[in-house]
Design an enzyme around this catalytic site. Sequence first.
Site, mmCIF file in Angstrom:
data_model
loop_
_atom_site.group_PDB
_atom_site.id
_atom_site.type_symbol
_atom_site.label_atom_id
_atom_site.label_comp_id
_atom_site.label_asym_id
_atom_site.label_seq_id
_atom_site.Cartn_x
_atom_site.Cartn_y
_atom_site.Cartn_z
ATOM 1 N N LYS A 70 0.806 -1.232 0.000
ATOM 2 C CA LYS A 70 0.000 0.000 0.000
ATOM 3 C C LYS A 70 0.841 1.286 0.000
ATOM 4 O O LYS A 70 0.482 2.255 -0.661
ATOM 5 C CB LYS A 70 -0.957 -0.004 1.191
ATOM 6 C CG LYS A 70 -2.133 -0.962 1.016
ATOM 7 C CD LYS A 70 -3.023 -0.916 2.252
ATOM 8 C CE LYS A 70 -4.450 -1.301 1.894
ATOM 9 N NZ LYS A 70 -5.392 -0.969 2.957
ATOM 10 N N ASP A 107 -10.333 3.487 1.787
ATOM 11 C CA ASP A 107 -10.651 2.805 3.056
ATOM 12 C C ASP A 107 -11.518 3.677 3.973
ATOM 13 O O ASP A 107 -12.478 3.195 4.583
ATOM 14 C CB ASP A 107 -9.367 2.402 3.791
ATOM 15 C CG ASP A 107 -8.682 1.202 3.147
ATOM 16 O OD1 ASP A 107 -9.374 0.395 2.497
ATOM 17 O OD2 ASP A 107 -7.455 1.071 3.303
#
Length: 277
Positions: A70, A107
Amino acid sequence: MSHTNIPLAGVIGCPVGHSLSPRLHGHWLKRYGIAGHYVPLEVQPDDLVEVLGAMSRMGFVGANVTIPHKEAALRLADQVSDRATLIGAANTLIFRPDHTIYADNTDGYGFMQNLRQNCPDWNPKAGPAVVIGAGGASRAIIVALLDAGVPEIRLTNRTRLRADQLKSEFGGKISVYDWVHLDRMLEGAATLVNTTSQGMVGNPPLKINLSDLPTSALVTDIVYTPLETPLLAQAREHGCRTVDGLGMLLHQAVPGFYRWFGTQPTVDEELRQVVLG
Ligand code: ATR
């Protein structure tokens, strides 16, 4: 390498076998009659640069990125959304026709949409939010809560340094509490969220006494195995509304699917059942 007309997307991780994303996107592709494919790709950290370049040239329209890629994906992107910059990590990539890469992080969006869908009258501005944990998921949730206008974030983490670090980055609305004082954070709170792995199958439950938490508070967990974590069961018994963590996973996938395949997908009970298998 040549392009096909069939749009391709996938999830890049290491390991990636446990990822629920292929099932989730596969279901949407089928539901909306889209002739696309979404594949799991196990990629070693050293190979990430090369793989991203190859995917772009092969006609991939985008990808999700998961552990451990990420942060690296964010650094390798040509352009980055504001929220991904703030979070310091990417989970959604778009491969543009000119072979540049756009990175986003959905997210926090997934977290907010899950609460909005399942608890429409929840008002993040109504009172302080208690955030337990200071890892990657916590960062995304803090950015989203601040963006939604929470008046205060009360943050605690087993390793206090990580919570102090988030306070120094995100500023004055965050107060850091000692891990041993979990129960003192709850008075007057409107929202309580567990972002740690405590309560997940195989891990011990979070130790917390909810008696000072207002029953008007909304309690949620990022853990979704089990769907009702010990924290959520305790909160429900206390009289609070609860929202499980599965919806965060489902909703974070929506912006990627929309940008890659051009259809805004719906998160509903059928999708939950498909993803749970
Ligand atoms: P993620 O990206 O899923 O948030 P992470 O960055 O590894 O993953 O963060 C995991 C979170 O769970 C952290 O807040 C971590 O606390 P530490 O910073 O002290 O490691 C928390 N966590 C993990 N195991 C824990 C445990 N046994 N007790 C309390 N907190 C725990």
